[in-house]
Design a protein around this motif. Structure first.
Motif, PDB file in Angstrom:
ATOM      1  N   GLN A   1       3.459   3.722  -1.644  1.00 12.88           N
ATOM      2  CA  GLN A   1       3.904   4.101  -2.984  1.00 12.88           C
ATOM      3  C   GLN A   1       5.402   3.839  -3.152  1.00 12.88           C
ATOM      4  O   GLN A   1       6.216   4.263  -2.338  1.00 12.88           O
ATOM      5  CB  GLN A   1       3.614   5.589  -3.206  1.00 12.88           C
ATOM      6  CG  GLN A   1       3.949   6.086  -4.577  1.00 12.88           C
ATOM      7  CD  GLN A   1       2.975   5.592  -5.626  1.00 12.88           C
ATOM      8  OE1 GLN A   1       1.847   5.232  -5.329  1.00 12.88           O
ATOM      9  NE2 GLN A   1       3.415   5.553  -6.860  1.00 12.88           N
ATOM     10  N   GLY A   2       5.774   3.085  -4.188  1.00 12.60           N
ATOM     11  CA  GLY A   2       7.172   2.862  -4.520  1.00 12.60           C
ATOM     12  C   GLY A   2       7.838   1.694  -3.809  1.00 12.60           C
ATOM     13  O   GLY A   2       9.032   1.472  -3.994  1.00 12.60           O
TER      14      GLY A   2
ATOM     15  N   THR B   1       7.185  -1.569  -4.128  1.00  8.19           N
ATOM     16  CA  THR B   1       6.940  -2.826  -4.842  1.00  8.19           C
ATOM     17  C   THR B   1       8.143  -3.769  -4.835  1.00  8.19           C
ATOM     18  O   THR B   1       7.985  -4.973  -4.688  1.00  8.19           O
ATOM     19  CB  THR B   1       6.532  -2.531  -6.305  1.00  8.19           C
ATOM     20  OG1 THR B   1       5.367  -1.717  -6.283  1.00  8.19           O
ATOM     21  CG2 THR B   1       6.265  -3.808  -7.075  1.00  8.19           C
TER      22      THR B   1
ATOM     23  N   ARG C   1       0.820  -1.213   0.000  1.00  8.16           N
ATOM     24  CA  ARG C   1       0.000   0.000   0.000  1.00  8.16           C
ATOM     25  C   ARG C   1       0.856   1.266   0.000  1.00  8.16           C
ATOM     26  O   ARG C   1       0.336   2.362  -0.160  1.00  8.16           O
ATOM     27  CB  ARG C   1      -0.924   0.027   1.224  1.00  8.16           C
ATOM     28  CG  ARG C   1      -1.981  -1.048   1.205  1.00  8.16           C
ATOM     29  CD  ARG C   1      -2.902  -0.909   2.394  1.00  8.16           C
ATOM     30  NE  ARG C   1      -3.946  -1.928   2.359  1.00  8.16           N
ATOM     31  CZ  ARG C   1      -4.892  -2.036   3.272  1.00  8.16           C
ATOM     32  NH1 ARG C   1      -4.934  -1.195   4.294  1.00  8.16           N
ATOM     33  NH2 ARG C   1      -5.795  -2.982   3.187  1.00  8.16           N
TER      34      ARG C   1
END
Length: 123
Positions: free
Chosen positions: A65-66, A68, A63
């Motif tokens: 951002q960035g 992954t 959840r």
């Protein structure tokens, strides 16, 4: 310099959404307080007590951002008699110039009992 940033939270129930939400709250504050970007993170390790198995706390990172490609694992916390129940712990290893004594470790809810000297969070 590689540093470890610690945190912990608790859940009231073995509920997938609560596990992920509380883990997300914990990680959001830990990242904000230490100004951590995902590119600086070496790895993230979550542990959970044996009474939590409805979801992987690590799923909360997806959840952010960035995050992954950040390496993350979950494991079982050892069952020590009298230890805090329904507890999720995290260790983030990160490349940072922050001095060890200036790292902000984050403890939410009942997990504040683990390190009252580092009071930081949600009750």
């Amino acid at each position: 310099m590689i540093r470890g940033v610690r945190g912990a939270t608790t859940v009231e129930f073995n509920d997938a959404e609560q596990i992920i939400t509380r883990s997300f709250e914990l990680m959001t504050e830990l990242v904000r307080e230490n100004n951590i970007s995902p590119e600086e993170v070496v790895s993230v390790y979550f542990s959970a007590t044996e009474d939590i198995d409805a979801a992987f706390p690590a799923k909360s990172l997806r959840r952010l951002q960035g995050w992954t490609y950040v390496p993350v694992m979950c494991m079982r916390e050892i069952n020590v008699p009298g230890s805090l129940s329904k507890c999720i712990r995290v260790m983030v290893t990160v490349e940072t110039d922050i001095k060890q004594q200036d790292i902000v470790h984050v403890y939410h809810y009942d997990a504040e009992k683990l390190r009252p000297d580092l009071k930081s969070g949600k009750e």
